[in-house]
Design an enzyme around this catalytic site. Structure first.
Site, PDB file in Angstrom:
ATOM      1  N   GLY A   1       0.835  -1.212   0.000  1.00 23.91           N
ATOM      2  CA  GLY A   1       0.000   0.000   0.000  1.00 23.91           C
ATOM      3  C   GLY A   1       0.863   1.254   0.000  1.00 23.91           C
TER       4      GLY A   1
ATOM      5  N   ARG B   1      18.915  11.557  -3.879  1.00 21.15           N
ATOM      6  CA  ARG B   1      19.878  12.656  -3.696  1.00 21.15           C
ATOM      7  C   ARG B   1      21.041  12.269  -2.782  1.00 21.15           C
ATOM      8  NH1 ARG B   1      15.993  17.960  -4.449  1.00 21.15           N
ATOM      9  NH2 ARG B   1      15.667  17.533  -6.663  1.00 21.15           N
TER      10      ARG B   1
ATOM     11  N   ARG C   1       0.798  -4.852  -5.793  1.00 17.10           N
ATOM     12  CA  ARG C   1       0.949  -6.089  -5.034  1.00 17.10           C
ATOM     13  C   ARG C   1       1.293  -7.153  -6.075  1.00 17.10           C
ATOM     14  NH1 ARG C   1      -3.019  -3.595  -1.431  1.00 17.10           N
ATOM     15  NH2 ARG C   1      -1.805  -3.050   0.418  1.00 17.10           N
TER      16      ARG C   1
ATOM     17  N   ASP D   1      -0.277   1.685   8.523  1.00 17.70           N
ATOM     18  CA  ASP D   1      -0.840   0.838   9.582  1.00 17.70           C
ATOM     19  C   ASP D   1      -0.012   0.829  10.879  1.00 17.70           C
ATOM     20  OD1 ASP D   1      -2.673   0.174   7.611  1.00 17.70           O
ATOM     21  OD2 ASP D   1      -1.699  -1.720   7.100  1.00 17.70           O
TER      22      ASP D   1
ATOM     23  N   GLY E   1      -6.132   0.249   8.817  1.00 14.48           N
ATOM     24  CA  GLY E   1      -5.131  -0.334   9.707  1.00 14.48           C
ATOM     25  C   GLY E   1      -4.956  -1.832   9.517  1.00 14.48           C
ATOM     26  N   ARG E   2      -5.665  -2.380   8.556  1.00 17.51           N
ATOM     27  CA  ARG E   2      -5.639  -3.822   8.300  1.00 17.51           C
ATOM     28  C   ARG E   2      -5.904  -4.580   9.602  1.00 17.51           C
ATOM     29  NH1 ARG E   2      -1.752  -6.788   3.990  1.00 17.51           N
ATOM     30  NH2 ARG E   2      -1.393  -4.643   3.372  1.00 17.51           N
TER      31      ARG E   2
ATOM     32  N   HIS F   1     -24.084  13.372  21.532  1.00 14.41           N
ATOM     33  CA  HIS F   1     -23.579  12.516  20.459  1.00 14.41           C
ATOM     34  C   HIS F   1     -22.792  11.361  21.088  1.00 14.41           C
ATOM     35  CE1 HIS F   1     -20.008  15.360  20.698  1.00 14.41           C
ATOM     36  NE2 HIS F   1     -19.615  14.219  21.218  1.00 14.41           N
TER      37      HIS F   1
ATOM     38  N   HIS G   1      -9.799   4.986   1.588  1.00 10.80           N
ATOM     39  CA  HIS G   1      -8.494   5.301   0.996  1.00 10.80           C
ATOM     40  C   HIS G   1      -8.079   6.763   1.090  1.00 10.80           C
ATOM     41  CE1 HIS G   1      -9.189   1.274  -0.585  1.00 10.80           C
ATOM     42  NE2 HIS G   1      -7.876   1.205  -0.716  1.00 10.80           N
TER      43      HIS G   1
HETATM   44  P1  ADP Z   1       3.030  -4.577   2.697  1.00 10.71           P
HETATM   45  O1  ADP Z   1       4.399  -4.570   2.148  1.00 10.71           O
HETATM   46  O2  ADP Z   1       2.447  -3.203   2.854  1.00 10.71           O
HETATM   47  O3  ADP Z   1       2.895  -5.437   3.934  1.00 10.71           O
HETATM   48  P2  ADP Z   1       1.775  -6.697   1.142  1.00 10.71           P
HETATM   49  O4  ADP Z   1       1.617  -7.630   2.299  1.00 10.71           O
HETATM   50  O5  ADP Z   1       0.659  -6.581   0.167  1.00 10.71           O
HETATM   51  O6  ADP Z   1       2.053  -5.202   1.600  1.00 10.71           O
HETATM   52  O7  ADP Z   1       3.104  -7.133   0.378  1.00 10.71           O
HETATM   53  C1  ADP Z   1       3.564  -6.361  -0.713  1.00 10.71           C
HETATM   54  C2  ADP Z   1       4.267  -7.247  -1.675  1.00 10.71           C
HETATM   55  O8  ADP Z   1       5.427  -7.831  -1.061  1.00 10.71           O
HETATM   56  C3  ADP Z   1       3.479  -8.434  -2.182  1.00 10.71           C
HETATM   57  O9  ADP Z   1       2.576  -8.097  -3.205  1.00 10.71           O
HETATM   58  C4  ADP Z   1       4.601  -9.315  -2.698  1.00 10.71           C
HETATM   59  O10 ADP Z   1       5.092  -8.822  -3.927  1.00 10.71           O
HETATM   60  C5  ADP Z   1       5.678  -9.106  -1.644  1.00 10.71           C
HETATM   61  N1  ADP Z   1       5.576 -10.158  -0.631  1.00 10.71           N
HETATM   62  C6  ADP Z   1       4.609 -10.313   0.310  1.00 10.71           C
HETATM   63  N2  ADP Z   1       4.804 -11.446   1.017  1.00 10.71           N
HETATM   64  C7  ADP Z   1       5.906 -12.015   0.540  1.00 10.71           C
HETATM   65  C8  ADP Z   1       6.636 -13.212   0.860  1.00 10.71           C
HETATM   66  N3  ADP Z   1       6.231 -14.052   1.809  1.00 10.71           N
HETATM   67  N4  ADP Z   1       7.744 -13.474   0.138  1.00 10.71           N
HETATM   68  C9  ADP Z   1       8.157 -12.643  -0.846  1.00 10.71           C
HETATM   69  N5  ADP Z   1       7.514 -11.524  -1.190  1.00 10.71           N
HETATM   70  C10 ADP Z   1       6.413 -11.196  -0.519  1.00 10.71           C
HETATM   71  O1  F6P Z   2      -1.686  -1.479   4.452  1.00 11.29           O
HETATM   72  C1  F6P Z   2      -2.278  -0.257   4.138  1.00 11.29           C
HETATM   73  C2  F6P Z   2      -3.760  -0.441   3.872  1.00 11.29           C
HETATM   74  O2  F6P Z   2      -4.316   0.827   3.566  1.00 11.29           O
HETATM   75  C3  F6P Z   2      -4.546  -1.081   5.022  1.00 11.29           C
HETATM   76  O3  F6P Z   2      -4.834  -0.175   6.056  1.00 11.29           O
HETATM   77  C4  F6P Z   2      -5.749  -1.615   4.306  1.00 11.29           C
HETATM   78  O4  F6P Z   2      -6.255  -2.749   4.952  1.00 11.29           O
HETATM   79  C5  F6P Z   2      -5.181  -2.017   2.939  1.00 11.29           C
HETATM   80  O5  F6P Z   2      -3.969  -1.304   2.784  1.00 11.29           O
HETATM   81  C6  F6P Z   2      -6.109  -1.683   1.802  1.00 11.29           C
HETATM   82  O6  F6P Z   2      -5.562  -2.179   0.647  1.00 11.29           O
HETATM   83  P1  F6P Z   2      -6.077  -1.832  -0.830  1.00 11.29           P
HETATM   84  O7  F6P Z   2      -5.456  -0.513  -1.198  1.00 11.29           O
HETATM   85  O8  F6P Z   2      -5.576  -2.948  -1.661  1.00 11.29           O
HETATM   86  O9  F6P Z   2      -7.554  -1.713  -0.769  1.00 11.29           O
END
Ligand code: ADP
Ligand code: F6P
Length: 323
Positions: A15, A29, A76, A131, A174-175, A219, A253
């Protein structure tokens, strides 16, 4: 001292978060100041697999420190969890003749970063997520901006909630973590904070709303974390049980966008610079972190194995102040 790397690349993953641009600018830089060449990889690990490399010079990062989002885009890339795909990513990276990689993202992205480091790519990660759920650090890029955006929105909802003498449930992001909700609950003076790290009792909330309304309260603000969710359904149940009109607002968002706060611009800049310092000193498989007022770094695996919980003192304080 001569730098251990002559060229590096930077990517943003997971995200987006306000302040990521400030970090990218600092990476570029700082590297240029050490005569290290810099490339950007567009769209995180997905872009790496597609070989989306772009040249970055000082001018490429002008006029971005004040902007939300990430100029490198983010994505992702679920297939990057597979070992063979990680092999492919590392091969592509090496083929481009780059010596080091900076990954800006959350826990998931750190796993991708560790996989690259394991395959011989000198890699340093920077925590970027609204988060605040990364165990090794008290600060992650974007949290401060997101929590300010959420706070301002909740203030606005509160105005209309008071005018209509309503109960408002406001859902924040905040997931699986309740940090944004906890901070907003305190900053907005909400009556309730619901977070996934702690149990809540809807019956008790309903009883309290009835009591407070009978004693003249106009409220009732409930800050609900995304990890609890179901705000619309909860609003219906509360309205039915209390007779108090109840509305749910899911901020969504909007919390991820907007101009970064001073903290996010400055801390992201320091973290970006620190990541390049580490690579130039020959470090790999490290995460830049912030602890007790200092910027430090951890081994990625060590950092990923750490656990953290929300601050119990803050949680209890939020309850005390809501009386
Ligand atoms: P964040 O980095 O914010 O936690 P995600 O959990 O969506 O977000 O992970 C972002 C990206 O990192 C994933 O789409 C993938 O490309 C990579 N990633 C996530 N988990 C793994 C893992 N277990 N091993 C390798 N790459 C990973
Ligand atoms: O990790 C950041 C975050 O904004 C979380 O708070 C939320 O659960 C998730 O990403 C939302 O993801 P997406 O942008 O794929 O809807």
């Amino acid at each position: 001292m001569e730098s251990a790397v002559k060229s590096i690349a930077v990517l943003t993953s997971g995200g987006d978060a306000p302040g990521m641009n400030a970090a990218i600018r600092a990476v570029v830089r700082t590297a240029l100041s050490k005569n290290i060449k810099v490339k950007g990889i567009l769209r995180g690990f997905a872009g790496l697999l597609e070989e989306e490399f772009v040249e970055l010079d000082s001018k490429s990062v002008s006029d971005i420190i004040q902007r939300g989002g990430t100029i490198l885009y983010t994505a992702r890339c679920p297939e990057f969890v597979k070992s063979e795909v990680q092999d492919q990513g590392a091969e592509i990276f090496k083929k481009h003749g780059i010596d080091g990689l900076v990954v800006i993202g959350g826990d998931g992205s750190f796993k991708g970063a560790a996989a690259m480091a394991k395959r011989g790519v000198n890699t340093v990660a920077i925590p970027g997520t609204i988060d605040l759920d990364i165990a090794c650090t008290e600060y992650s890029i974007g949290f401060d901006s997101a929590v300010n955006t959420a706070m301002e929105t909740i203030d606005k909802v509160r105005d209309t909630s008071t005018s209509h003498e309503r109960c408002s449930i406001i859902e924040v992001m905040g997931r699986n973590a309740g940090y944004i909700a906890l901070w907003c609950g305190i900053a907005n003076g909400s009556e309730e904070i619901l977070i996934p790290e702690r149990d809540h009792n809807e019956e008790r909330i309903i009883k309290t709303i009835i009591e407070k309304r009978n004693s003249g309260k106009k409220h009732y603000i409930i800050v609900n974390a995304e990890g609890i969710g179901n705000s619309e359904e909860m609003a219906k149940r509360i309205e039915e049980a209390t007779g108090m009109q109840t509305r749910a607002t899911i901020i969504g968002h909007a919390q991820r966008g907007g101009s970064p706060t001073t903290i996010d611009r400055v801390y992201a800049s320091i973290m970006g610079a620190k990541a390049v310092d580490l690579l130039s000193q020959g470090a790999s498989n490290r995460i830049v972190a912030y602890e007790k007022g200092e910027f430090i770094d951890y081994d990625i695996e060590e950092a990923l194995a750490m656990k953290k919980d929300i601050d119990q003192y803050m949680y209890e304080l939020s309850k005390k102040l809501a009386r």
